[in-house]
Design an enzyme around this catalytic site. Sequence first.
Site, mmCIF file in Angstrom:
data_model
loop_
_atom_site.group_PDB
_atom_site.id
_atom_site.type_symbol
_atom_site.label_atom_id
_atom_site.label_comp_id
_atom_site.label_asym_id
_atom_site.label_seq_id
_atom_site.Cartn_x
_atom_site.Cartn_y
_atom_site.Cartn_z
ATOM 1 N NE ARG A 52 24.494 -3.020 -100.131
ATOM 2 C CZ ARG A 52 25.195 -3.066 -101.428
ATOM 3 N NH1 ARG A 52 25.204 -4.376 -101.594
ATOM 4 N NH2 ARG A 52 25.485 -1.947 -101.409
ATOM 5 C CG ASP A 54 30.804 -1.697 -94.207
ATOM 6 O OD1 ASP A 54 30.041 -2.234 -95.112
ATOM 7 O OD2 ASP A 54 31.184 -0.290 -93.853
ATOM 8 N NE ARG A 199 34.989 1.472 -89.937
ATOM 9 C CZ ARG A 199 35.369 0.324 -90.191
ATOM 10 N NH1 ARG A 199 34.248 0.060 -91.326
ATOM 11 N NH2 ARG A 199 36.942 0.135 -90.240
#
Length: 274
Positions: A52, A54, A199
């Site tokens: 998945r 974001d 990130r």
Amino acid sequence: MIKKVVLVIEYDGSEYKGWQSQKFGVPSVQENVEKALSKIANHPVKVVCAGRTDSGVHASAQVIHFETDVQRNERSWTVGVNTYLPASISVVAARYVTDDFHARFSALTRRYRYVIYSAPFCPAILSNGVTWTYKALNVERMSQAASFFVGTHDFSSFRAVGCQANTPIRTVLNFQVRQLGQYIVLDVRANAFLHHMIRNFAGVLMTVGANEKPVSWAKEVLDAKDRTKGGITAPPTGLYFVDAQYPEHFNVPTRPLGPHFLPHVNEPAYELSS
């Protein structure tokens, strides 16, 4: 007879609140894909993805599977489905697979690329497809810092506060930092990732690349096992899900590593994990 189909999906995540379907009125990639597939299948379809993504994150080769009792050729599952999808989402490959395949649980590794555009001015083109910095970044320093992350570690310093994973232990198999034309690309392959992990990698490496912290700071952050020691979380705009590896017997379609605007480079031959 129920059959299982695997699709490879490309999408620009800029206008979606992530992959996963959410409450009514919140745009997601999954919702759009399931609606389009349901039209071609003539029955409600639910899909499962390899990893998945974001809000604002993209994919050049997301892998999904679904089950259906209707027979369609592969062109129907690609071109046909694409006629019902927005321009920001595209099915790029389809194949029937065996019943024991699972897009998430059968995956041996997952791979992301984080694309940084280092230039004096923010780009007007691809502004939502790269992470821009006006700072000059030293790629060699970033590569040295990234080497600390390879291997099996407790990545608590790189997980989001709200991460729901049962354990912060992950195995990073490869981590390359390189200049590709005007882009600096962080290329990471692991067995799995924590929420915001890449990130947060990017935030640390950009700080090191800008000479604001020493190379050794990356290891200090890793060893601290404390998110508050890890610096900023880099924006989602430069992040792409680019590959998931599966055992060869599943015969999952493969795609050239994206995103497609990057210059092509010869890729190392990564062996599948057992």
